[in-house]
Write an enzyme that holds these catalytic residues in place. Structure first.
Site, PDB file in Angstrom:
ATOM      1  N   GLU A 198      -1.175  -9.215  -0.727  1.00 24.80           N
ATOM      2  CA  GLU A 198      -2.491  -9.289  -0.123  1.00 24.80           C
ATOM      3  C   GLU A 198      -3.290  -9.155  -1.427  1.00 24.80           C
ATOM      4  O   GLU A 198      -4.232  -9.996  -1.532  1.00 24.80           O
ATOM      5  CB  GLU A 198      -3.058  -8.178   0.741  1.00 24.80           C
ATOM      6  CG  GLU A 198      -2.489  -8.157   2.110  1.00 24.80           C
ATOM      7  CD  GLU A 198      -2.782  -7.125   3.196  1.00 24.80           C
ATOM      8  OE1 GLU A 198      -2.298  -6.090   2.688  1.00 24.80           O
ATOM      9  OE2 GLU A 198      -3.323  -7.254   3.996  1.00 24.80           O
TER      10      GLU A 198
ATOM     11  N   ALA B  15       0.932  -1.283  -0.096  1.00 25.21           N
ATOM     12  CA  ALA B  15       0.036   0.176   0.112  1.00 25.21           C
ATOM     13  C   ALA B  15       1.015   1.126   0.002  1.00 25.21           C
ATOM     14  O   ALA B  15       2.059   1.213   0.508  1.00 25.21           O
ATOM     15  CB  ALA B  15      -1.098  -0.116   1.252  1.00 25.21           C
TER      16      ALA B  15
ATOM     17  N   GLU C  97       4.350  -5.028   7.329  1.00 22.82           N
ATOM     18  CA  GLU C  97       3.874  -3.865   7.961  1.00 22.82           C
ATOM     19  C   GLU C  97       4.013  -3.603   9.379  1.00 22.82           C
ATOM     20  O   GLU C  97       4.130  -2.287   9.727  1.00 22.82           O
ATOM     21  CB  GLU C  97       2.216  -3.967   7.785  1.00 22.82           C
ATOM     22  CG  GLU C  97       1.429  -4.139   6.502  1.00 22.82           C
ATOM     23  CD  GLU C  97       1.415  -5.264   5.829  1.00 22.82           C
ATOM     24  OE1 GLU C  97       2.119  -6.270   6.025  1.00 22.82           O
ATOM     25  OE2 GLU C  97       0.753  -5.485   4.816  1.00 22.82           O
TER      26      GLU C  97
ATOM     27  N   GLY D 173       0.400  -4.956   0.845  1.00 25.74           N
ATOM     28  CA  GLY D 173      -0.783  -4.921   0.148  1.00 25.74           C
ATOM     29  C   GLY D 173      -0.438  -5.665  -1.398  1.00 25.74           C
ATOM     30  O   GLY D 173      -1.547  -6.116  -1.691  1.00 25.74           O
TER      31      GLY D 173
HETATM   32  N1  CO8 Z   1       4.580   3.203  -0.632  1.00 24.04           N
HETATM   33  C1  CO8 Z   1       5.067   4.107  -1.327  1.00 24.04           C
HETATM   34  N2  CO8 Z   1       6.133   4.578  -2.135  1.00 24.04           N
HETATM   35  C2  CO8 Z   1       6.769   3.320  -2.354  1.00 24.04           C
HETATM   36  C3  CO8 Z   1       6.353   2.073  -1.777  1.00 24.04           C
HETATM   37  C4  CO8 Z   1       5.345   1.921  -0.793  1.00 24.04           C
HETATM   38  N3  CO8 Z   1       4.787   0.908  -0.381  1.00 24.04           N
HETATM   39  N4  CO8 Z   1       7.438   1.024  -2.038  1.00 24.04           N
HETATM   40  C5  CO8 Z   1       8.224   1.604  -2.649  1.00 24.04           C
HETATM   41  N5  CO8 Z   1       7.953   2.987  -2.808  1.00 24.04           N
HETATM   42  C6  CO8 Z   1       8.593   4.217  -3.408  1.00 24.04           C
HETATM   43  C7  CO8 Z   1       9.882   4.717  -2.884  1.00 24.04           C
HETATM   44  O1  CO8 Z   1       9.583   5.673  -2.064  1.00 24.04           O
HETATM   45  C8  CO8 Z   1      10.492   5.153  -3.927  1.00 24.04           C
HETATM   46  O2  CO8 Z   1      10.172   6.429  -4.342  1.00 24.04           O
HETATM   47  P1  CO8 Z   1      11.200   7.765  -4.734  1.00 24.04           P
HETATM   48  O3  CO8 Z   1      12.105   7.263  -5.896  1.00 24.04           O
HETATM   49  O4  CO8 Z   1      10.211   8.865  -4.964  1.00 24.04           O
HETATM   50  O5  CO8 Z   1      11.932   7.741  -3.389  1.00 24.04           O
HETATM   51  C9  CO8 Z   1      10.418   4.030  -5.101  1.00 24.04           C
HETATM   52  O6  CO8 Z   1       9.211   3.710  -4.726  1.00 24.04           O
HETATM   53  C10 CO8 Z   1      11.478   3.227  -5.480  1.00 24.04           C
HETATM   54  O7  CO8 Z   1      11.758   2.410  -4.219  1.00 24.04           O
HETATM   55  P2  CO8 Z   1      13.147   2.110  -3.578  1.00 24.04           P
HETATM   56  O8  CO8 Z   1      13.982   3.395  -3.937  1.00 24.04           O
HETATM   57  O9  CO8 Z   1      12.733   2.091  -2.167  1.00 24.04           O
HETATM   58  O10 CO8 Z   1      13.628   1.165  -4.272  1.00 24.04           O
HETATM   59  P3  CO8 Z   1      14.508  -0.273  -3.664  1.00 24.04           P
HETATM   60  O11 CO8 Z   1      14.696  -1.287  -4.806  1.00 24.04           O
HETATM   61  O12 CO8 Z   1      15.674   0.589  -3.064  1.00 24.04           O
HETATM   62  O13 CO8 Z   1      13.726  -1.079  -2.555  1.00 24.04           O
HETATM   63  C11 CO8 Z   1      11.654  -2.142  -1.510  1.00 24.04           C
HETATM   64  C12 CO8 Z   1      12.402  -1.713  -2.907  1.00 24.04           C
HETATM   65  C13 CO8 Z   1      12.581  -2.961  -0.779  1.00 24.04           C
HETATM   66  C14 CO8 Z   1      10.479  -2.693  -1.926  1.00 24.04           C
HETATM   67  C15 CO8 Z   1      11.347  -0.888  -0.767  1.00 24.04           C
HETATM   68  O14 CO8 Z   1      10.846   0.150  -1.680  1.00 24.04           O
HETATM   69  C16 CO8 Z   1      10.521  -0.946   0.291  1.00 24.04           C
HETATM   70  O15 CO8 Z   1      10.656  -1.344   1.362  1.00 24.04           O
HETATM   71  N6  CO8 Z   1       9.204  -0.632   0.009  1.00 24.04           N
HETATM   72  C17 CO8 Z   1       8.107  -0.526   1.061  1.00 24.04           C
HETATM   73  C18 CO8 Z   1       7.712  -2.128   1.552  1.00 24.04           C
HETATM   74  C19 CO8 Z   1       6.370  -2.338   2.525  1.00 24.04           C
HETATM   75  O16 CO8 Z   1       6.900  -1.955   3.746  1.00 24.04           O
HETATM   76  N7  CO8 Z   1       5.366  -2.455   1.935  1.00 24.04           N
HETATM   77  C20 CO8 Z   1       4.167  -2.542   2.949  1.00 24.04           C
HETATM   78  C21 CO8 Z   1       3.644  -1.505   2.816  1.00 24.04           C
HETATM   79  S1  CO8 Z   1       2.309  -1.268   4.180  1.00 24.04           S
HETATM   80  C22 CO8 Z   1       0.817  -2.154   3.661  1.00 24.04           C
HETATM   81  O17 CO8 Z   1       1.133  -2.730   2.676  1.00 24.04           O
HETATM   82  C23 CO8 Z   1      -0.134  -2.441   4.320  1.00 24.04           C
HETATM   83  C24 CO8 Z   1      -0.648  -1.358   5.383  1.00 24.04           C
HETATM   84  C25 CO8 Z   1      -1.812  -1.687   5.816  1.00 24.04           C
HETATM   85  C26 CO8 Z   1      -2.421  -0.611   6.676  1.00 24.04           C
HETATM   86  C27 CO8 Z   1      -3.467  -1.024   6.940  1.00 24.04           C
HETATM   87  C28 CO8 Z   1      -4.585   0.473   7.018  1.00 24.04           C
HETATM   88  C29 CO8 Z   1      -6.052  -0.033   6.983  1.00 24.04           C
END
Ligand code: CO8
Length: 258
Positions: free
Chosen positions: A112, A66, A132, A109
């Site tokens: 999911e 997400a 998460e 997400g």
């Molecule tokens: N959300 C927003 N932006 C993201 C996300 C994300 N989940 N993942 C990646 N991006 C963006 C980065 O911010 C980056 O943007 P920018 O270039 O503007 O800085 C771009 O995508 C590229 O990402 P990275 O530079 O980080 O790429 P890497 O190859 O270095 O790393 C990873 C890849 C390991 C996947 C890393 O991006 C990462 O850890 N992402 C987050 C993964 C994560 O934690 N996902 C879970 C999110 S929470 C969720 O899904 C559910 C929440 C439930 C909440 C319940 C509410 C009701």
């Protein structure tokens, strides 16, 4: 031309391919992506010419979760009143069989979304997880429930509590995915699976899907009873007559999806 900004839709015969297209954010699932994926899938679901829907992402990311930046400032009332992520539930109501073709990151997400699909195919590059907890939250699109049903308590607790990821081999061994294929073959294999499913009788495939899904909602006795009723019902289809006649006549069936 597709009317969507974050999703590409292509149709080949009775198969539809839906590609998440937010390359700048590793297909992070913001509200716009959610609305578009759900709307596109529902539109295809209403189309009798479509027998199977494939959902895929990019080579690097199916979806990295997400959208964290979109969620960061939200408070409880914002989340509750807008029923944040509620629309994803509609993807689980789609009656047409769906296939997730996962390459690269399927986190939070993204994992999911893959688990909302009926058949889950993984490239050998796929990475699954519910990280998460590392952000101070928990899964919000059914991860704690569907992952637990798919892989059991041991691994679900491990993944949800430590936030660690699982590679494609571990995901297959655990029963999360049905097949692992080389990354450069993923789309070809996913479309072949979809074409196979789309070639079956659509109402019968819908009933098969409904019957399997029922296993997660009810007791064994009730589930078997439900299956038996559907089994009897398929004898009302023209496709049952055609499928069984074709077998007896040693020829391939031509289903009319009725
Ligand atoms: N959300 C927003 N932006 C993201 C996300 C994300 N989940 N993942 C990646 N991006 C963006 C980065 O911010 C980056 O943007 P920018 O270039 O503007 O800085 C771009 O995508 C590229 O990402 P990275 O530079 O980080 O790429 P890497 O190859 O270095 O790393 C990873 C890849 C390991 C996947 C890393 O991006 C990462 O850890 N992402 C987050 C993964 C994560 O934690 N996902 C879970 C999110 S929470 C969720 O899904 C559910 C929440 C439930 C909440 C319940 C509410 C009701």
């Amino acid at each position: 031309a597709t009317p969507y900004e974050t999703v590409l839709v292509e149709r080949t015969g009775r198969t539809a391919l839906l590609t998440l297209n937010r390359p700048g954010a590793l297909n992070a699932l913001n509200l716009r992506v959610m609305e578009e994926v759900v709307a596109a899938t529902e539109a295809l679901d209403r189309d009798p010419e479509i027998g199977c829907i494939v959902i895929t992402g990019s080579a690097k990311a199916f979806a990295a979760g997400a959208d964290i930046k979109e969620m960061q400032p939200q408070g409880y009332m914002d989340m509750y009143l807008s029923d944040w992520f509620g629309a994803w539930d509609r993807l689980g109501q789609v009656r047409t069989p769906t296939v997730a073709a996962v390459s690269g990151y399927a986190l939070g997400g993204g994992c999911e979304l893959a688990m909302l699909c009926d058949i889950l195919l993984a490239a050998d590059t796929a990475v699954f997880g519910q990280p998460e907890i590392k952000l101070g939250v928990i899964p919000g699109i059914g991860g704690s429930q569907r992952l637990t049903r798919a892989v059991g308590k041991a691994k679900a607790m491990d993944l949800c509590l430590t936030g660690r990821t699982m590679d494609a081999t571990e995901a297959e061994r655990a029963g999360l995915v049905s097949r692992v294929v080389p990354a450069d073959r993923l789309l070809v294999e996913a479309l072949a699976v979809a074409e196979t499913v789309a070639g079956m009788s659509k109402p019968v495939a819908m009933m098969a899907k409904e019957a399997v899904d029922r296993a997660f909602e009810t007791t064994l006795a009730e589930g078997v009873r439900f299956e038996r009723r559907l089994f009897h019902a398929v004898f009302a289809t023209a496709d049952q007559k055609e499928g069984m006649s074709a077998f007896a006549e040693k020829r391939p069936p031509t289903f009319t999806h009725r």
